[in-house]
Design a protein around this motif. Structure first.
Motif, PDB file in Angstrom:
ATOM      1  N   MET A 107       0.808  -1.207   0.000  1.00 31.38           N
ATOM      2  CA  MET A 107       0.000   0.000   0.000  1.00 31.38           C
ATOM      3  C   MET A 107       0.845   1.262   0.000  1.00 31.38           C
ATOM      4  O   MET A 107       0.394   2.322  -0.411  1.00 31.38           O
ATOM      5  N   GLY A 108       2.084   1.144   0.447  1.00 30.95           N
ATOM      6  CA  GLY A 108       2.941   2.316   0.497  1.00 30.95           C
ATOM      7  C   GLY A 108       2.710   3.145   1.747  1.00 30.95           C
ATOM      8  O   GLY A 108       1.929   2.787   2.635  1.00 30.95           O
ATOM      9  N   ASP A 109       3.378   4.282   1.825  1.00 27.80           N
ATOM     10  CA  ASP A 109       3.241   5.188   2.954  1.00 27.80           C
ATOM     11  C   ASP A 109       1.767   5.594   3.091  1.00 27.80           C
ATOM     12  O   ASP A 109       1.164   6.106   2.139  1.00 27.80           O
ATOM     13  N   PRO A 110       1.160   5.382   4.261  1.00 25.63           N
ATOM     14  CA  PRO A 110      -0.268   5.702   4.428  1.00 25.63           C
ATOM     15  C   PRO A 110      -0.586   7.182   4.292  1.00 25.63           C
ATOM     16  O   PRO A 110      -1.743   7.545   4.042  1.00 25.63           O
ATOM     17  N   ALA A 111       0.424   8.050   4.427  1.00 26.88           N
ATOM     18  CA  ALA A 111       0.193   9.485   4.296  1.00 26.88           C
ATOM     19  C   ALA A 111       0.401   9.983   2.876  1.00 26.88           C
ATOM     20  O   ALA A 111       0.189  11.161   2.593  1.00 26.88           O
ATOM     21  N   GLY A 112       0.818   9.089   1.981  1.00 19.81           N
ATOM     22  CA  GLY A 112       1.069   9.462   0.595  1.00 19.81           C
ATOM     23  C   GLY A 112      -0.069   9.056  -0.327  1.00 19.81           C
ATOM     24  O   GLY A 112      -1.183   8.748   0.124  1.00 19.81           O
ATOM     25  N   ILE A 113       0.208   9.020  -1.627  1.00 20.71           N
ATOM     26  CA  ILE A 113      -0.840   8.711  -2.598  1.00 20.71           C
ATOM     27  C   ILE A 113      -1.029   7.213  -2.820  1.00 20.71           C
ATOM     28  O   ILE A 113      -1.954   6.801  -3.529  1.00 20.71           O
ATOM     29  N   GLY A 114      -0.182   6.382  -2.208  1.00 23.53           N
ATOM     30  CA  GLY A 114      -0.269   4.946  -2.420  1.00 23.53           C
ATOM     31  C   GLY A 114      -1.650   4.352  -2.186  1.00 23.53           C
ATOM     32  O   GLY A 114      -2.173   3.611  -3.034  1.00 23.53           O
ATOM     33  N   PRO A 115      -2.295   4.634  -1.052  1.00 21.99           N
ATOM     34  CA  PRO A 115      -3.627   4.076  -0.818  1.00 21.99           C
ATOM     35  C   PRO A 115      -4.645   4.487  -1.886  1.00 21.99           C
ATOM     36  O   PRO A 115      -5.457   3.660  -2.325  1.00 21.99           O
ATOM     37  N   GLU A 116      -4.591   5.748  -2.318  1.00 24.05           N
ATOM     38  CA  GLU A 116      -5.559   6.230  -3.305  1.00 24.05           C
ATOM     39  C   GLU A 116      -5.353   5.575  -4.666  1.00 24.05           C
ATOM     40  O   GLU A 116      -6.318   5.157  -5.321  1.00 24.05           O
ATOM     41  N   ILE A 117      -4.103   5.477  -5.116  1.00 19.48           N
ATOM     42  CA  ILE A 117      -3.888   4.873  -6.438  1.00 19.48           C
ATOM     43  C   ILE A 117      -4.105   3.360  -6.387  1.00 19.48           C
ATOM     44  O   ILE A 117      -4.438   2.754  -7.409  1.00 19.48           O
ATOM     45  N   THR A 118      -3.952   2.756  -5.208  1.00 21.29           N
ATOM     46  CA  THR A 118      -4.283   1.341  -5.063  1.00 21.29           C
ATOM     47  C   THR A 118      -5.778   1.133  -5.275  1.00 21.29           C
ATOM     48  O   THR A 118      -6.208   0.226  -6.002  1.00 21.29           O
ATOM     49  N   VAL A 119      -6.569   1.974  -4.636  1.00 28.56           N
ATOM     50  CA  VAL A 119      -8.020   1.914  -4.809  1.00 28.56           C
ATOM     51  C   VAL A 119      -8.386   2.111  -6.275  1.00 28.56           C
ATOM     52  O   VAL A 119      -9.216   1.377  -6.835  1.00 28.56           O
ATOM     53  N   LYS A 120      -7.765   3.095  -6.913  1.00 36.59           N
ATOM     54  CA  LYS A 120      -8.078   3.369  -8.314  1.00 36.59           C
ATOM     55  C   LYS A 120      -7.662   2.223  -9.229  1.00 36.59           C
ATOM     56  O   LYS A 120      -8.380   1.864 -10.172  1.00 36.59           O
ATOM     57  N   ALA A 121      -6.494   1.634  -8.960  1.00 36.15           N
ATOM     58  CA  ALA A 121      -6.022   0.543  -9.804  1.00 36.15           C
ATOM     59  C   ALA A 121      -6.955  -0.655  -9.739  1.00 36.15           C
ATOM     60  O   ALA A 121      -7.256  -1.288 -10.763  1.00 36.15           O
ATOM     61  N   LEU A 122      -7.449  -0.959  -8.541  1.00 38.14           N
ATOM     62  CA  LEU A 122      -8.313  -2.123  -8.389  1.00 38.14           C
ATOM     63  C   LEU A 122      -9.753  -1.841  -8.797  1.00 38.14           C
ATOM     64  O   LEU A 122     -10.614  -2.724  -8.723  1.00 38.14           O
ATOM     65  N   SER A 140       7.147   9.287  11.508  1.00 41.07           N
ATOM     66  CA  SER A 140       7.753   7.995  11.813  1.00 41.07           C
ATOM     67  C   SER A 140       6.717   6.886  11.735  1.00 41.07           C
ATOM     68  O   SER A 140       7.036   5.750  11.341  1.00 41.07           O
ATOM     69  N   MET A 141       5.458   7.175  12.072  1.00 42.19           N
ATOM     70  CA  MET A 141       4.409   6.166  11.975  1.00 42.19           C
ATOM     71  C   MET A 141       4.196   5.738  10.529  1.00 42.19           C
ATOM     72  O   MET A 141       4.077   4.545  10.228  1.00 42.19           O
ATOM     73  N   GLY A 142       4.169   6.720   9.624  1.00 44.72           N
ATOM     74  CA  GLY A 142       4.016   6.402   8.218  1.00 44.72           C
ATOM     75  C   GLY A 142       5.191   5.604   7.686  1.00 44.72           C
ATOM     76  O   GLY A 142       5.021   4.645   6.933  1.00 44.72           O
ATOM     77  N   GLY A 143       6.410   5.990   8.098  1.00 49.36           N
ATOM     78  CA  GLY A 143       7.595   5.273   7.662  1.00 49.36           C
ATOM     79  C   GLY A 143       7.628   3.850   8.189  1.00 49.36           C
ATOM     80  O   GLY A 143       8.000   2.912   7.471  1.00 49.36           O
ATOM     81  N   ASN A 144       7.217   3.677   9.441  1.00 44.19           N
ATOM     82  CA  ASN A 144       7.209   2.340  10.036  1.00 44.19           C
ATOM     83  C   ASN A 144       6.164   1.453   9.379  1.00 44.19           C
ATOM     84  O   ASN A 144       6.403   0.261   9.143  1.00 44.19           O
ATOM     85  N   ALA A 145       4.998   2.034   9.083  1.00 41.40           N
ATOM     86  CA  ALA A 145       3.951   1.261   8.421  1.00 41.40           C
ATOM     87  C   ALA A 145       4.388   0.823   7.029  1.00 41.40           C
ATOM     88  O   ALA A 145       4.250  -0.349   6.659  1.00 41.40           O
ATOM     89  N   ALA A 146       4.937   1.750   6.260  1.00 42.08           N
ATOM     90  CA  ALA A 146       5.389   1.421   4.911  1.00 42.08           C
ATOM     91  C   ALA A 146       6.443   0.321   4.948  1.00 42.08           C
ATOM     92  O   ALA A 146       6.429  -0.607   4.136  1.00 42.08           O
ATOM     93  N   PHE A 147       7.361   0.418   5.908  1.00 43.53           N
ATOM     94  CA  PHE A 147       8.377  -0.617   6.068  1.00 43.53           C
ATOM     95  C   PHE A 147       7.742  -1.956   6.421  1.00 43.53           C
ATOM     96  O   PHE A 147       8.116  -3.005   5.882  1.00 43.53           O
ATOM     97  N   THR A 203       5.229  -2.714  -5.211  1.00 43.40           N
ATOM     98  CA  THR A 203       5.310  -1.729  -4.139  1.00 43.40           C
ATOM     99  C   THR A 203       4.838  -0.351  -4.574  1.00 43.40           C
ATOM    100  O   THR A 203       5.145   0.111  -5.665  1.00 43.40           O
ATOM    101  N   ASN A 204       4.090   0.271  -3.671  1.00 50.74           N
ATOM    102  CA  ASN A 204       3.745   1.675  -3.798  1.00 50.74           C
ATOM    103  C   ASN A 204       4.820   2.504  -3.099  1.00 50.74           C
ATOM    104  O   ASN A 204       5.654   1.953  -2.370  1.00 50.74           O
ATOM    105  N   PRO A 205       4.844   3.818  -3.280  1.00 50.46           N
ATOM    106  CA  PRO A 205       5.969   4.618  -2.779  1.00 50.46           C
ATOM    107  C   PRO A 205       6.032   4.732  -1.262  1.00 50.46           C
ATOM    108  O   PRO A 205       5.009   4.759  -0.575  1.00 50.46           O
ATOM    109  N   LEU A 206       7.253   4.769  -0.770  1.00 53.78           N
ATOM    110  CA  LEU A 206       7.505   5.123   0.622  1.00 53.78           C
ATOM    111  C   LEU A 206       8.395   6.361   0.635  1.00 53.78           C
ATOM    112  O   LEU A 206       8.962   6.741  -0.390  1.00 53.78           O
ATOM    113  N   ASN A 207       8.500   6.977   1.788  1.00 59.18           N
ATOM    114  CA  ASN A 207       9.300   8.193   1.929  1.00 59.18           C
ATOM    115  C   ASN A 207      10.553   7.855   2.717  1.00 59.18           C
ATOM    116  O   ASN A 207      10.473   7.330   3.827  1.00 59.18           O
TER     117      ASN A 207
END
Length: 352
Positions: A1-16, A92-99, A119-123
């Protein structure tokens, strides 16, 4: 899903939301269900209902998935506290989740529970704030798979680029141009093209210095390191050519003269690919296309990725484009042995 604060979740939804994806593979999301549900609401609202966002079904093992269009299967890692999640912000929460998501999918692939990973993007700043000191996805994959010899490949249509070095300073990148590493990357590039169905790949090897050093006038890396590597590759039956001046090698590849280019460092390879893959519409004030796929070669598992970052400035707006993710899913399916035609297929077979 990528970093939860980034665009990863949104483009995942759009892709599916594209039924074609389910014709190509059985997509499984690894991420946080609560974040995906919020992203789905955003996308649906912004699109005015024009995008048929999927529902979500929580599962605990890939084998439990139903993999049917309209109801996306999710391995819910529960790494995000929604009360403290700030969309578009480094944390740090977003980074830890993405990891955590990446570590999970690597484990699933190593156990044979999934055939490929996307993989979707991480920061990188968020990743390091969380105490995970890696330069990026590529290094995380190498670490957890125990891989020492690997490289990054970028793809957009018929332009393919692999790199001798990536996430190091430019000064260090020059020092890494050594015969053994250049030869290693040429070999990896040749095999990658063959894996994609190009039977006799033509490989253009870029020089490091302007005009390929002008016989040592502007540097000796071509004479001492790159030429010996190319000659050895040719003795092994690889159709390598070079060094080719870096200011023309990509135009030659784009024109069909090469199936893949070996770039000497990160920006040498990234800039030309993103010039053709990222198209900004000045009049509309937005990106028309953000295309390209990032593939890590040399791993014991398949890893493809979008070729863009978390785009915090666009996160939460529901406007980010999913085309790069669709391309990445398509390539993952191809490498996993599903080479059929796709709406998102690249222009290939130049060397066949």
């Amino acid at each position: 899903m990528g970093d939860p604060a980034g665009i990863g979740p949104e483009i995942t939804v759009k892709a599916l939301a594209h039924p074609e994806v389910y014709e190509r593979c059985r997509p499984l999301i690894v991420g946080d269900l609560s974040v995906l549900q919020q992203a789905a609401k955003t996308v649906e609202r912004v699109s005015g209902g024009e995008i048929s966002v999927p529902g979500f079904r929580e599962i605990w093992e890939p084998a439990q998935g139903e993999y049917r269009y309209g109801m996306a299967d999710v391995l819910n890692e529960k790494l995000v506290d929604m009360e403290h999640l700030e969309i578009g912000k480094v944390s740090s929460m977003g980074g830890n989740a993405a990891f955590g998501y990446v570590e999970k999918v690597i484990g699933l692939a190593m156990e044979g529970k999934v055939d490929a990973t996307v993989t979707n993007p991480l920061n990188k700043e968020a990743l390091n704030l969380a105490g995970h000191h890696f330069a990026g996805h590529t290094e995380i994959y190498a670490h957890f798979t125990g891989t020492k010899h690997y490289t990054m490949m970028l793809v957009h249509q018929n332009l393919r680029v692999v790199h001798v070095s990536t996430h190091v300073s430019l000064r260090e990148a020059c020092d890494r141009v050594k015969k053994e590493r250049v030869l290693e990357v040429i070999r990896i590039a040749d095999q990658a093209c063959r894996d994609m169905g190009i039977h006799t790949p033509r490989i253009g090897v870029a020089g490091l210095n302007p005009h390929c050093g002008e016989n040592g006038l502007f540097g000796r890396e071509e004479l001492d390191e790159i030429v010996p590597a190319v000659c050895q590759a040719m003795r092994e039956g690889i159709r390598a050519e070079g060094p080719v001046p870096p200011d023309t090698v990509f135009s030659r590849a784009r024109g069909g003269m090469y199936d893949i280019v070996v770039a000497m460092y990160h920006d040498q390879g990234h800039i030309p690919l993103k010039v053709v893959g990222f198209v900004y519409n000045q009049e509309a004030g937005k990106w028309d296309t953000v295309e390209g796929v990032n593939i890590t070669l040399g791993l014991p598992i398949i890893r493809t990725s979008v070729d863009h970052g978390t785009a915090y400035d666009q996160a939460g707006k529901g406007t980010a484009g999913e085309l790069s993710l669709l391309n990445a899913i398509d390539y993952a399916a191809r490498f996993a042995g599903r080479p059929g035609e796709s709406k998102y297929a690249m222009q290939e077979n130049a060397g066949e």
